[in-house]
Design an enzyme around this catalytic site. Structure first.
Site, mmCIF file in Angstrom:
data_model
loop_
_atom_site.group_PDB
_atom_site.id
_atom_site.type_symbol
_atom_site.label_atom_id
_atom_site.label_comp_id
_atom_site.label_asym_id
_atom_site.label_seq_id
_atom_site.Cartn_x
_atom_site.Cartn_y
_atom_site.Cartn_z
ATOM 1 N N ILE A 178 7.427 -0.923 -11.441
ATOM 2 C CA ILE A 178 6.058 -0.517 -11.128
ATOM 3 C C ILE A 178 5.469 0.363 -12.218
ATOM 4 O O ILE A 178 4.349 0.840 -12.085
ATOM 5 C CB ILE A 178 5.983 0.205 -9.765
ATOM 6 C CG1 ILE A 178 6.956 1.383 -9.737
ATOM 7 C CG2 ILE A 178 6.269 -0.759 -8.633
ATOM 8 C CD1 ILE A 178 6.902 2.174 -8.437
ATOM 9 N N GLY A 179 6.209 0.588 -13.250
ATOM 10 C CA GLY A 179 5.668 1.378 -14.349
ATOM 11 C C GLY A 179 6.718 1.636 -15.403
ATOM 12 O O GLY A 179 7.916 1.474 -15.166
ATOM 13 N N SER A 236 8.101 7.002 -21.199
ATOM 14 C CA SER A 236 8.951 7.262 -22.346
ATOM 15 C C SER A 236 10.382 7.415 -21.893
ATOM 16 O O SER A 236 10.703 8.285 -21.090
ATOM 17 C CB SER A 236 8.479 8.525 -23.065
ATOM 18 O OG SER A 236 8.454 9.614 -22.185
ATOM 19 N N ALA A 288 11.970 5.947 -19.828
ATOM 20 C CA ALA A 288 12.207 5.733 -18.402
ATOM 21 C C ALA A 288 11.351 4.584 -17.899
ATOM 22 O O ALA A 288 10.223 4.396 -18.337
ATOM 23 C CB ALA A 288 11.905 6.993 -17.603
ATOM 24 N N VAL A 295 10.102 3.007 -14.137
ATOM 25 C CA VAL A 295 10.024 3.367 -12.726
ATOM 26 C C VAL A 295 9.968 2.095 -11.889
ATOM 27 O O VAL A 295 9.201 1.183 -12.175
ATOM 28 C CB VAL A 295 8.796 4.252 -12.445
ATOM 29 C CG1 VAL A 295 8.788 4.709 -10.993
ATOM 30 C CG2 VAL A 295 8.799 5.454 -13.379
ATOM 31 N N LYS A 351 13.525 6.191 -10.843
ATOM 32 C CA LYS A 351 13.246 6.372 -12.267
ATOM 33 C C LYS A 351 14.545 6.123 -13.033
ATOM 34 O O LYS A 351 15.492 6.893 -12.945
ATOM 35 C CB LYS A 351 12.720 7.773 -12.538
ATOM 36 C CG LYS A 351 12.332 8.008 -13.996
ATOM 37 C CD LYS A 351 12.123 9.485 -14.302
ATOM 38 C CE LYS A 351 11.031 10.076 -13.465
ATOM 39 N NZ LYS A 351 10.782 11.488 -13.839
ATOM 40 N N ASP A 399 3.151 22.075 -17.115
ATOM 41 C CA ASP A 399 2.445 20.811 -17.338
ATOM 42 C C ASP A 399 1.632 20.424 -16.109
ATOM 43 O O ASP A 399 1.662 19.282 -15.661
ATOM 44 C CB ASP A 399 3.429 19.702 -17.700
ATOM 45 C CG ASP A 399 2.741 18.535 -18.416
ATOM 46 O OD1 ASP A 399 1.593 18.716 -18.856
ATOM 47 O OD2 ASP A 399 3.342 17.460 -18.533
#
Length: 964
Positions: A32-33, A36, A38, A40, A55, A169
């Protein structure tokens, strides 16, 4: 479907869908994504059929710093149990990956929520919210929703501050959203998420009828007590506190600035400050003089505006502190403007807040010997993920909880009436542990959302809940373009000194995966440039991708030069923070060169003139030519060759990149000589007659018994010299990446705008791109190698300095405070006066050229003389090499042609000395090459006898020299 076998170490499957595999008690489903390092995936518990986000972090190409980042994230998440923090449910490891099982948030992140606010009323999860609290004209979100999210964010931040944690962050992309608890109880959801704890989906504050906010991605989080200061560059530029942009020490108040920017964006719809680079961003913040302006038509209340202004103070001393923030009226007072149904529904932590509202069978608590990270599991709310009609690509995943772009539905489970569970014990299960550490998974790229109006219309057709097919297509296109420019103009996520290595790997991965570089770039005669742009819009997300370390830095790249952007964006490699990952445009380059004080925490005493004698002991160093196979002659750059005038822009770019990489290779070879003297020889390694190792690498951790008989002073000397040379090599490698990055951005920009002045065939583009890609991949490999070796040498230097006599000038006790550039590092390194890469390189080049001249006069080893001349020229060019690309065209125009590679840090008089020496060596090289040409034409001619030499060749690994 992957095997249902449950093991501590998941095993990869060889079935058609390589993304499906067993991860402990979970089955990893479709991707699904991708971020960097990794990727997911959506996952499901194989027994309870509840959903998670997995992940998967690739460990194969990660350096030590990033591994520490991920380990830090895992360590922090293990101890965090809060409804508004994404929970780490489980952790599993293979030899190549580490899999983090995270809570699944179906509504995506706050940035998407704000961006697509005009369509929230058409989705079943948010339809009721918009009906009750419509978005205001002239603003972003309804103030009720804004205050609701802010209360939940403050709740999570207070939880972190009580534990002396700073996130570093905070930004909309790291604030994930789940459907409201009432939507679960109403049976709206169809996907059941797995709960990290009993109150995972029960809000601690706010309203039950509104979506629930969770903080994600703790890759930059660290323990920072209220009285402590940090100096690491972390966070996202648009949301970064000005003290961090100024490279000053900062405290936890940096998070409060980020909260202020997020709050402003929720109210207005865009960040308070936007710019194309960090320097311009800081300039705009300073120019604003704390005068935070709101659009005249914005309906935000005075309380909200006052809070934003107190949070967005440039001076952290004047900025609101955490105590005042947590006690502010906006946080503590009831939310005004609630409809009667929501009055009195403010949530507090309790045991009866199950989003399903029903009893769910819990699995027994595993014993300590059970699989790592085993947790209590329960079914939770049936939850659907939201998709936005304007997006032309998959939903952007965020750390741990990204939804896929297509809702996954389980038949027969949608409308089941929930019931209320009993209270549960307040004792929380232990977080999973992991055996080894992976690098911090990078954030997922922000995929392009607005290639063309037609593409947007086609995307709308795929969604039944999208806006009308005939509704304001032109206005929507402009709106999407404006927002995309805002998102991508400065969407560099990782702003940390070590990030340079990530960026280098990122860009190399981008080129390696680009269909244009691989020959898949095709034109569409009907759609023109826009259609071509769409072919490289998103990242390659195939499971079989050979390079898994695709960072956000890499994947944002295509979008950074999209046509609809209103910002003059620079590539991430044009931003060196005194390090890639920005001189006023690049602070990392200063740290990488000068030599990367921030990267290694290294300080320099005033350098001596490069014309003076060096303190380096006699070292064996054999010059070598770079690019020997493809270069027709060994003439260095600037030789006046007429062929340069005929090269087109792309060919010139290739030449400049290769030449810069060549210079870095020469400096690297010199540094290797120093380095190998610090490395003990393995028993199985053959030695030459001098006893010196011929291995190109093979270093290991230093110890008192591994100095090979060197004195402590010699170890310190060699370490200092190796360190400054490695850092110089890093700066040259970084510049090669900067040039390639600028070329890549320019190519993308030309394709988007359809520049008719560039008439290049697809085949030609593929050839040029392939050549640049070869160099970029070599630079990436060399950069990673040099970074690791430089860190080793730095530690060796620190160790050696501590072993010096207390009265020695280089002993740590005798270092002056002002002599260190790395005051923010945990351990500063101070290099002795006079030790600079430029001086070492000048001395070595002078020595080589003199030795070659003697051999030439005696007719000995003429081919070796040619190599020595070329190497000396390359090394001197590296001395004169500018470590940063000119920030403007005017800068370049101000330089003479022969001085465009001059290094500003070299004194003018010393520069002239180097320039004259280069000119002299070039003259000898030209004469020698003419002599070699004449000798080559003689049938029985000899190139000169081979002299006996005491120079030991520098061994290089196979394929170590830059490719062409």
């Amino acid at each position: 479907m992957a095997s249902a076998h449950h093991s501590r170490r998941p095993r990869e499957t060889s079935q058609t869908s390589q993304s499906e595999m067993s991860v402990g008690r979970y089955t990893r489903l479709g991707q699904i994504g991708k971020g960097s390092f990794a990727t997911v995936y959506q996952g499901v518990h194989t027994k309870s059929r509840t959903y998670v986000a997995i992940k998967s972090v690739n460990l194969s190409q990660l350096n030590k710093k990033l591994k520490e980042n991920l380990f830090s994230e895992i360590h922090i998440l293990k101890g965090l149990y809060h409804p508004h923090i994404v929970a780490l449910i489980d952790c599993h490891e293979t030899t190549s990956h580490i899999h983090l099982v995270m809570e699944y948030c179906a509504l995506g992140d706050l940035s998407q929520f704000i961006r697509h606010r005009n369509t929230l009323g058409e989705h079943r999860y948010t339809r009721d919210m918009i009906a009750k609290y419509p978005n205001p004209r002239g603003g972003a979100l309804n103030e009720v929703v804004v205050r609701h999210f802010l209360k939940q964010l403050a709740s999570a931040l207070k939880f972190l501050r009580d534990r002396n944690l700073i996130h570093r962050d905070i930004k909309p992309q790291n604030l994930l959203l789940c459907p409201s608890p009432t939507s679960y109880r109403a049976g709206v959801a169809q996907i059941v998420p797995f709960k990290g704890s009993e109150d995972s989906f029960s809000p601690a504050t706010g309203l039950d009828s509104l979506p629930m906010l969770k903080i994600a991605d703790f890759g930059f989080a660290r323990s920072l007590p209220a009285t402590s200061l940090a100096e690491t560059l972390c966070g996202s530029p648009l949301y970064m506190a000005p003290e961090i942009l100024r490279y000053e020490k900062y405290d936890a108040k940096a998070d409060l600035w980020s909260v202020g920017t997020v709050l402003y964006e929720m109210v207005v719809g865009k960040p308070p400050f936007r710019a194309s680079n960090h320097v311009e961003l800081l300039r705009r913040i300073e120019r604003g003089e704390d005068n935070i302006k709101f659009p005249p038509e914005n309906p935000a209340s005075d309380d909200i505006k006052a809070l934003i202004r107190m949070l967005l103070k440039r001076n952290p001393v004047e900025r609101m502190n955490f105590a005042d923030f947590f006690e502010s009226n906006v946080i503590t007072s009831p939310i005004p403007g609630l409809i009667p149904d929501d009055t009195g529904t403010l949530r507090r932590p309790s045991a009866d807040l199950d989003p399903l509202g029903q009893n769910s069978p819990a699995e027994p608590q595993p014993s300590p010997g059970a699989a790592a990270g085993s947790r209590r599991e329960k079914d939770v709310s049936r939850e659907d993920q939201i998709t936005y009609p304007q997006r032309t690509t998959a939903q952007t995943p965020r750390s741990g909880t990204p939804p896929s772009s297509v809702p996954m539905r389980r038949g027969g489970s949608a409308d089941k009436a929930p019931s209320t569970p009993k209270d549960t014990a307040t004792t929380y299960p232990q977080r999973p542990s992991t055996v080894s550490h992976a690098t911090a998974p990078g954030r997922q790229e922000l995929l392009d959302r607005n290639a063309t109006t037609a593409a947007m219309e086609r995307q709308r057709n795929r969604h039944t809940f999208g806006p009308s097919q005939h509704e304001r297509p032109v206005d929507k296109a402009k709106e999407e373009q404006e927002r995309a420019a805002q998102d991508v103009a400065f969407e560099r996520d990782y702003v940390v000194v070590e990030k340079r290595a990530v960026e280098v790997n990122a860009f190399a991965d981008e080129l390696a995966h680009s269909p244009r570089i691989q020959g898949g770039f095709t034109r569409n005669a009907q759609t023109g440039a826009i259609s071509r742009r769409a072919t490289v819009q998103g990242p390659q997300t195939t499971a079989t991708s050979p390079l898994a370390s695709n960072t956000k830095a890499m994947q944002v790249f295509p979008g950074r030069s999209r046509a609809d952007s209103t910002h003059a964006r620079q590539s991430s490699y044009e931003r060196r923070y005194g390090q890639s990952p920005t001189s006023a445009t690049s602070a990392i380059s200063k740290a990488l060169n000068m030599a990367s004080g921030r990267l290694f925490g290294m300080g320099f005493s005033p350098p001596m003139a490069i014309t003076k004698g060096g303190r380096s002991p006699p070292l064996a160093y054999n010059p070598f030519p770079a690019y020997p196979a493809a270069q027709p002659t060994l003439l260095p750059i600037g030789d006046g060759s007429k062929t340069n005038a005929t090269l087109d822009e792309d060919a010139k770019t290739v030449q400049v990149i290769e030449e810069c990489a060549t210079r870095s290779d020469v400096v690297y070879g010199f540094a290797e000589v120093k380095y190998k003297q610090l490395i003990p020889l393995a028993p199985s390694v053959p030695t030459d007659p001098s006893g010196r190792s011929s291995l190109p690498g093979g270093y290991r951790e230093p110890s008192d018994s591994t100095d090979g008989g060197l004195t402590v002073d010699a170890v310190v000397t060699l370490s200092e010299e190796a360190l400054v040379l490695y850092v110089k090599a890093l700066s040259l490698l970084a510049k090669s990446m900067d040039i390639a990055s600028a070329w890549w951005n320019r190519k993308n920009r030309v394709d988007v705008f359809g520049d008719s002045t560039i008439n290049r065939t697809d085949a030609s583009m593929t050839v040029v791109g392939s050549r640049i890609n070869n160099v970029v991949q070599w630079v990436r490999s060399r950069f990673n190698e040099v970074l690791e070796k430089a860190e080793f040498v730095r530690l060796k230097l620190i160790e050696g300095q501590k072993r010096l006599p207390p009265d020695h000038p280089s002993h740590p006790n005798n270092h002056s405070i002002g002599s260190s550039l790395g005051s923010g590092a945990s351990v500063d390194v101070v290099v002795s006066p006079g030790v600079t890469a430029e001086k070492l390189m000048y001395d070595r080049a002078l020595e080589m050229s003199r030795a070659a001249a003697i051999n030439e006069l005696t007719g000995e080893d003429l081919s070796g003389c040619e190599i020595a001349y070329v190497t000396a020229i390359r090394m001197l060019e590296a001395v004169l090499e500018e470590d940063e690309m000119p920030s403007t065209a005017g800068d370049k125009a101000d330089r003479k042609d022969g001085e465009q590679t001059m290094l500003d840090s070299v004194q003018a008089e010393d520069r002239q000395v180097v320039v004259k020496l280069v000119s002299s060596i070039r003259g000898r090289l030209t004469a020698l090459q003419k002599k070699l040409t004449v000798l080559a034409k003689r049938p029985t001619g000899s190139l000169g006898k081979t002299p006996s030499s005491n120079l030991t060749p520098v061994a290089h690994a196979v394929g170590a020299t830059p490719p062409r």
